[in-house]
Write a protein that holds these residues in place. Structure first.
Motif, PDB file in Angstrom:
ATOM      1  N   ASP A 119      54.807  39.747  31.628  1.00  0.00           N
ATOM      2  CA  ASP A 119      53.845  38.729  32.029  1.00  0.00           C
ATOM      3  C   ASP A 119      52.742  39.350  32.892  1.00  0.00           C
ATOM      4  OD1 ASP A 119      53.629  36.095  31.355  1.00  0.00           O
ATOM      5  OD2 ASP A 119      54.440  35.335  33.255  1.00  0.00           O
ATOM      6  N   LEU A 120      53.159  40.192  33.839  1.00  0.00           N
ATOM      7  CA  LEU A 120      52.208  40.841  34.747  1.00  0.00           C
ATOM      8  C   LEU A 120      51.298  41.798  33.989  1.00  0.00           C
ATOM      9  CD1 LEU A 120      53.854  42.040  38.095  1.00  0.00           C
ATOM     10  CD2 LEU A 120      51.665  40.885  37.791  1.00  0.00           C
ATOM     11  N   LYS A 121      51.885  42.551  33.082  1.00  0.00           N
ATOM     12  CA  LYS A 121      51.072  43.494  32.305  1.00  0.00           C
ATOM     13  C   LYS A 121      50.032  42.726  31.495  1.00  0.00           C
ATOM     14  CE  LYS A 121      53.981  47.591  31.901  1.00  0.00           C
ATOM     15  NZ  LYS A 121      53.419  48.463  32.904  1.00  0.00           N
ATOM     16  N   ARG A 122      50.459  41.613  30.917  1.00  0.00           N
ATOM     17  CA  ARG A 122      49.538  40.805  30.136  1.00  0.00           C
ATOM     18  C   ARG A 122      48.453  40.233  31.047  1.00  0.00           C
ATOM     19  NH1 ARG A 122      51.744  35.854  29.729  1.00  0.00           N
ATOM     20  NH2 ARG A 122      50.331  35.533  31.473  1.00  0.00           N
ATOM     21  N   ALA A 123      48.891  39.752  32.223  1.00  0.00           N
ATOM     22  CA  ALA A 123      47.950  39.160  33.173  1.00  0.00           C
ATOM     23  C   ALA A 123      46.852  40.157  33.514  1.00  0.00           C
ATOM     24  CB  ALA A 123      48.687  38.745  34.442  1.00  0.00           C
ATOM     25  N   PHE A 124      47.273  41.376  33.755  1.00  0.00           N
ATOM     26  CA  PHE A 124      46.319  42.413  34.154  1.00  0.00           C
ATOM     27  C   PHE A 124      45.364  42.718  33.001  1.00  0.00           C
ATOM     28  CE2 PHE A 124      45.426  46.870  35.698  1.00  0.00           C
ATOM     29  CZ  PHE A 124      44.682  46.436  36.769  1.00  0.00           C
ATOM     30  N   ALA A 125      45.939  42.835  31.804  1.00  0.00           N
ATOM     31  CA  ALA A 125      45.124  43.146  30.628  1.00  0.00           C
ATOM     32  C   ALA A 125      44.183  41.992  30.286  1.00  0.00           C
ATOM     33  CB  ALA A 125      46.030  43.468  29.441  1.00  0.00           C
ATOM     34  N   ASN A 126      44.614  40.757  30.538  1.00  0.00           N
ATOM     35  CA  ASN A 126      43.832  39.569  30.155  1.00  0.00           C
ATOM     36  C   ASN A 126      42.942  39.018  31.261  1.00  0.00           C
ATOM     37  OD1 ASN A 126      45.226  39.770  27.834  1.00  0.00           O
ATOM     38  ND2 ASN A 126      46.194  37.747  27.922  1.00  0.00           N
ATOM     39  N   ASP A 127      42.779  39.810  32.336  1.00  0.00           N
ATOM     40  CA  ASP A 127      41.884  39.320  33.403  1.00  0.00           C
ATOM     41  C   ASP A 127      42.374  38.058  34.077  1.00  0.00           C
ATOM     42  OD1 ASP A 127      39.967  41.150  33.663  1.00  0.00           O
ATOM     43  OD2 ASP A 127      38.471  40.150  32.397  1.00  0.00           O
ATOM     44  N   GLU A 128      43.700  37.871  34.163  1.00  0.00           N
ATOM     45  CA  GLU A 128      44.195  36.661  34.826  1.00  0.00           C
ATOM     46  C   GLU A 128      44.269  36.842  36.344  1.00  0.00           C
ATOM     47  OE1 GLU A 128      47.919  35.531  32.976  1.00  0.00           O
ATOM     48  OE2 GLU A 128      47.004  35.668  30.994  1.00  0.00           O
ATOM     49  N   LEU A 129      44.141  38.093  36.808  1.00  0.00           N
ATOM     50  CA  LEU A 129      44.148  38.301  38.259  1.00  0.00           C
ATOM     51  C   LEU A 129      42.754  37.975  38.800  1.00  0.00           C
ATOM     52  CD1 LEU A 129      46.256  41.558  38.682  1.00  0.00           C
ATOM     53  CD2 LEU A 129      46.986  39.173  38.702  1.00  0.00           C
ATOM     54  N   GLU A 130      42.729  37.347  39.963  1.00  0.00           N
ATOM     55  CA  GLU A 130      41.448  37.009  40.582  1.00  0.00           C
ATOM     56  C   GLU A 130      41.486  37.351  42.053  1.00  0.00           C
ATOM     57  OE1 GLU A 130      40.392  32.912  39.940  1.00  0.00           O
ATOM     58  OE2 GLU A 130      40.553  33.132  37.762  1.00  0.00           O
ATOM     59  N   LEU A 131      40.324  37.625  42.601  1.00  0.00           N
ATOM     60  CA  LEU A 131      40.249  37.892  44.022  1.00  0.00           C
ATOM     61  C   LEU A 131      39.665  36.666  44.718  1.00  0.00           C
ATOM     62  CD1 LEU A 131      41.281  40.338  45.353  1.00  0.00           C
ATOM     63  CD2 LEU A 131      38.985  41.293  45.427  1.00  0.00           C
ATOM     64  N   TYR A 132      40.396  36.165  45.706  1.00  0.00           N
ATOM     65  CA  TYR A 132      39.917  35.068  46.541  1.00  0.00           C
ATOM     66  C   TYR A 132      39.547  35.638  47.904  1.00  0.00           C
ATOM     67  CZ  TYR A 132      41.059  31.045  43.538  1.00  0.00           C
ATOM     68  OH  TYR A 132      41.074  30.098  42.535  1.00  0.00           O
ATOM     69  N   PHE A 133      38.855  34.833  48.708  1.00  0.00           N
ATOM     70  CA  PHE A 133      38.323  35.333  49.975  1.00  0.00           C
ATOM     71  C   PHE A 133      38.615  34.334  51.085  1.00  0.00           C
ATOM     72  CE2 PHE A 133      36.121  37.114  46.446  1.00  0.00           C
ATOM     73  CZ  PHE A 133      35.886  38.438  46.794  1.00  0.00           C
ATOM     74  N   GLN A 134      39.317  34.792  52.112  1.00  0.00           N
ATOM     75  CA  GLN A 134      39.542  33.905  53.258  1.00  0.00           C
ATOM     76  C   GLN A 134      38.595  34.296  54.390  1.00  0.00           C
ATOM     77  OE1 GLN A 134      43.294  33.922  55.482  1.00  0.00           O
ATOM     78  NE2 GLN A 134      43.071  31.720  55.797  1.00  0.00           N
ATOM     79  N   PRO A 135      37.766  33.329  54.837  1.00  0.00           N
ATOM     80  CA  PRO A 135      36.804  33.635  55.897  1.00  0.00           C
ATOM     81  C   PRO A 135      37.489  34.081  57.194  1.00  0.00           C
ATOM     82  CG  PRO A 135      36.279  31.538  54.868  1.00  0.00           C
ATOM     83  CD  PRO A 135      37.615  31.951  54.335  1.00  0.00           C
ATOM     84  N   LYS A 136      36.843  35.034  57.866  1.00  0.00           N
ATOM     85  CA  LYS A 136      37.203  35.417  59.233  1.00  0.00           C
ATOM     86  C   LYS A 136      36.078  34.892  60.107  1.00  0.00           C
ATOM     87  CE  LYS A 136      39.706  39.584  57.937  1.00  0.00           C
ATOM     88  NZ  LYS A 136      40.027  40.981  58.299  1.00  0.00           N
ATOM     89  N   VAL A 137      36.466  34.270  61.194  1.00  0.00           N
ATOM     90  CA  VAL A 137      35.513  33.447  61.924  1.00  0.00           C
ATOM     91  C   VAL A 137      35.392  33.876  63.377  1.00  0.00           C
ATOM     92  CG1 VAL A 137      35.181  31.073  62.724  1.00  0.00           C
ATOM     93  CG2 VAL A 137      35.990  31.477  60.412  1.00  0.00           C
ATOM     94  N   ASP A 138      34.198  33.815  63.923  1.00  0.00           N
ATOM     95  CA  ASP A 138      33.998  33.969  65.362  1.00  0.00           C
ATOM     96  C   ASP A 138      34.516  32.690  66.026  1.00  0.00           C
ATOM     97  OD1 ASP A 138      31.557  35.274  67.495  1.00  0.00           O
ATOM     98  OD2 ASP A 138      32.577  33.378  67.901  1.00  0.00           O
ATOM     99  N   LEU A 139      35.453  32.835  66.943  1.00  0.00           N
ATOM    100  CA  LEU A 139      36.140  31.656  67.482  1.00  0.00           C
ATOM    101  C   LEU A 139      35.283  30.863  68.460  1.00  0.00           C
ATOM    102  CD1 LEU A 139      39.825  32.929  67.923  1.00  0.00           C
ATOM    103  CD2 LEU A 139      38.737  31.817  65.963  1.00  0.00           C
ATOM    104  N   HIS A 140      34.071  31.340  68.747  1.00  0.00           N
ATOM    105  CA  HIS A 140      33.180  30.564  69.618  1.00  0.00           C
ATOM    106  C   HIS A 140      32.039  29.936  68.831  1.00  0.00           C
ATOM    107  CE1 HIS A 140      35.315  31.694  73.231  1.00  0.00           C
ATOM    108  NE2 HIS A 140      35.460  32.885  72.661  1.00  0.00           N
ATOM    109  N   SER A 141      31.396  30.731  67.976  1.00  0.00           N
ATOM    110  CA  SER A 141      30.255  30.180  67.226  1.00  0.00           C
ATOM    111  C   SER A 141      30.692  29.563  65.898  1.00  0.00           C
ATOM    112  CB  SER A 141      29.241  31.291  66.944  1.00  0.00           C
ATOM    113  OG  SER A 141      29.787  32.225  66.021  1.00  0.00           O
ATOM    114  N   PHE A 142      31.916  29.876  65.477  1.00  0.00           N
ATOM    115  CA  PHE A 142      32.455  29.468  64.161  1.00  0.00           C
ATOM    116  C   PHE A 142      31.666  30.055  63.000  1.00  0.00           C
ATOM    117  CE2 PHE A 142      33.797  25.709  66.826  1.00  0.00           C
ATOM    118  CZ  PHE A 142      35.057  26.219  67.046  1.00  0.00           C
ATOM    119  N   LYS A 143      30.874  31.052  63.279  1.00  0.00           N
ATOM    120  CA  LYS A 143      30.185  31.742  62.185  1.00  0.00           C
ATOM    121  C   LYS A 143      31.187  32.630  61.443  1.00  0.00           C
ATOM    122  CE  LYS A 143      25.305  31.880  63.293  1.00  0.00           C
ATOM    123  NZ  LYS A 143      25.219  30.474  62.904  1.00  0.00           N
ATOM    124  N   ILE A 144      30.966  32.756  60.137  1.00  0.00           N
ATOM    125  CA  ILE A 144      31.824  33.632  59.336  1.00  0.00           C
ATOM    126  C   ILE A 144      31.341  35.069  59.512  1.00  0.00           C
ATOM    127  CG2 ILE A 144      32.563  34.227  56.993  1.00  0.00           C
ATOM    128  CD1 ILE A 144      32.323  31.259  56.283  1.00  0.00           C
TER     129      ILE A 144
END
Ligand code: C2E
Ligand code: MG
Ligand code: MG
Ligand code: MG
Length: 290
Positions: A30-55
């Motif tokens: 399943d994993l080999k197929r996933a890799f070959a078929n582009d099923e893996l994706e990259l997501y992004f979790q913001p890191k934030v300044d805890l005072h300004s809340f800017k990313i």
């Protein structure tokens, strides 16, 4: 006398491996197929300044967009990829996506650090630095904006190969963070040997802030160590306004957690950066009112 079987040694090695059950074989395919078929994706979790809340940054987190099961988080499949010797390949794919994303952000005029989790397997690969150099040549981004997140066991390893590669990575200009700090059973003395940019406090201490005062002490101790090393501190696992306030009180000024945002697709990350945060209204409101 029995003739020495030329496969004897091989069999010894095979027997020490995990037996491949039907289920694990299925996952492997399943994993080999996933890799070959582009099923893996990259997501992004913001890191934030805890005072300004800017990313100020984003952590790349791997997701498997499974055709039947939907979005799967890496908990189980990273381990599987490791045991099927796929982690070098998957890790390189992640790293290339990270460079690509950093290039896109730079192109949008955004000064956002992109962090990538690097598996120990990758750092024990003697070609790792060459691979990073290759990507640096292809993408030509500000390398300080690429941060490698390493777990304690590898960042604070006494392996000469790992130490040498980390030194070379730093010399190239990339940033290095120790992830899940405090969670492993580190050779803490080795923390003097690498040029760390960031200590990333493990989420269990943040999430346990209201339960046990030792968690606060561990966060404070981590901050002291970071201060002595001249590196930055970030907290993960910020889920509530209470966590946020407690961390600010301790003097932590950067963090990530579900309070701000979970990991999102790249386009959404850019939207969040431009709309100047998310928590925005509700959190700012809550801050003002108490
Ligand atoms: P990590 O590097 O410590 O990443 C942080 C994890 O905490 C992520 O889980 C994230 O979704 C989760 N998290 C963030 N904020 C909160 C919060 O407020 N509350 C809670 N309960 N959790 C929060 P995720 O995405 O499931 O990843 C788990 C682990 O898998 C990562 O831990 C990392 O060690 C590994 N991983 C993820 N992507 C990659 C990758 O591309 N390569 C490698 N080698 N490992 C990866
Ligand atoms: Mg991480
Ligand atoms: Mg972490
Ligand atoms: Mg963690």
């Amino acid at each position: 006398q029995a003739k020495q079987n030329k496969y004897d040694n091989f069999q010894v090695i095979r027997l020490q491996e995990k037996p491949e059950t039907g289920r694990s074989l299925a996952l492997k395919a399943d994993l080999k197929r996933a890799f070959a078929n582009d099923e893996l994706e990259l997501y992004f979790q913001p890191k934030v300044d805890l005072h300004s809340f800017k990313i100020v940054g984003a952590e790349c987190l791997l997701r498997w967009n499974h055709p039947l099961d939907g979005i799967i988080v890496p908990g189980s499949f990273i381990e599987a990829a490791e045991s099927y010797n796929m982690m070098n390949e998957v890790g390189y794919w992640v790293l290339e996506r990270a460079f690509h994303s950093a290039m896109l952000l730079e192109g949008l005029g955004l000064d956002i650090q992109v962090s990538v989790n690097i598996s120990p397997t990758q750092l024990y690969d003697s070609k790792f630095v060459a691979k990073v150099k290759r990507l640096a040549g292809l993408y030509r981004v500000n390398l300080a904006n690429i941060e490698l997140e390493l777990t304690e066991d590898v960042a604070l390893s006494n392996s000469l190969l790992v130490k040498r590669q980390l030194g070379q990575i730093k010399a190239l200009g990339l940033s290095i963070a120790v992830d899940d700090f405090g969670k492993g059973y580190s050779n803490l003395a080795y923390i003097r040997d690498i040029e760390l940019d960031t200590i990333k406090i493990d989420k269990t201490f943040v999430m346990g802030l209201d339960r046990n005062p030792v968690n606060k002490a561990i966060i404070q101790a981590s901050q002291l160590i970071a201060g002595a090393l001249g590196c930055k501190v970030i907290a993960e696992g910020i889920e509530s306004v209470e966590h946020l306030h407690a961390l600010r009180e301790i003097g932590i000024d950067k963090g990530q957690g579900f309070l701000f945002s979970k990991a999102v697709p790249f386009e959404r990350l850019v939207e969040l950066i431009h709309t100047d945060l998310m928590v925005g209204d509700s959190l700012a409101y809550r801050n003002r009112t108490g």
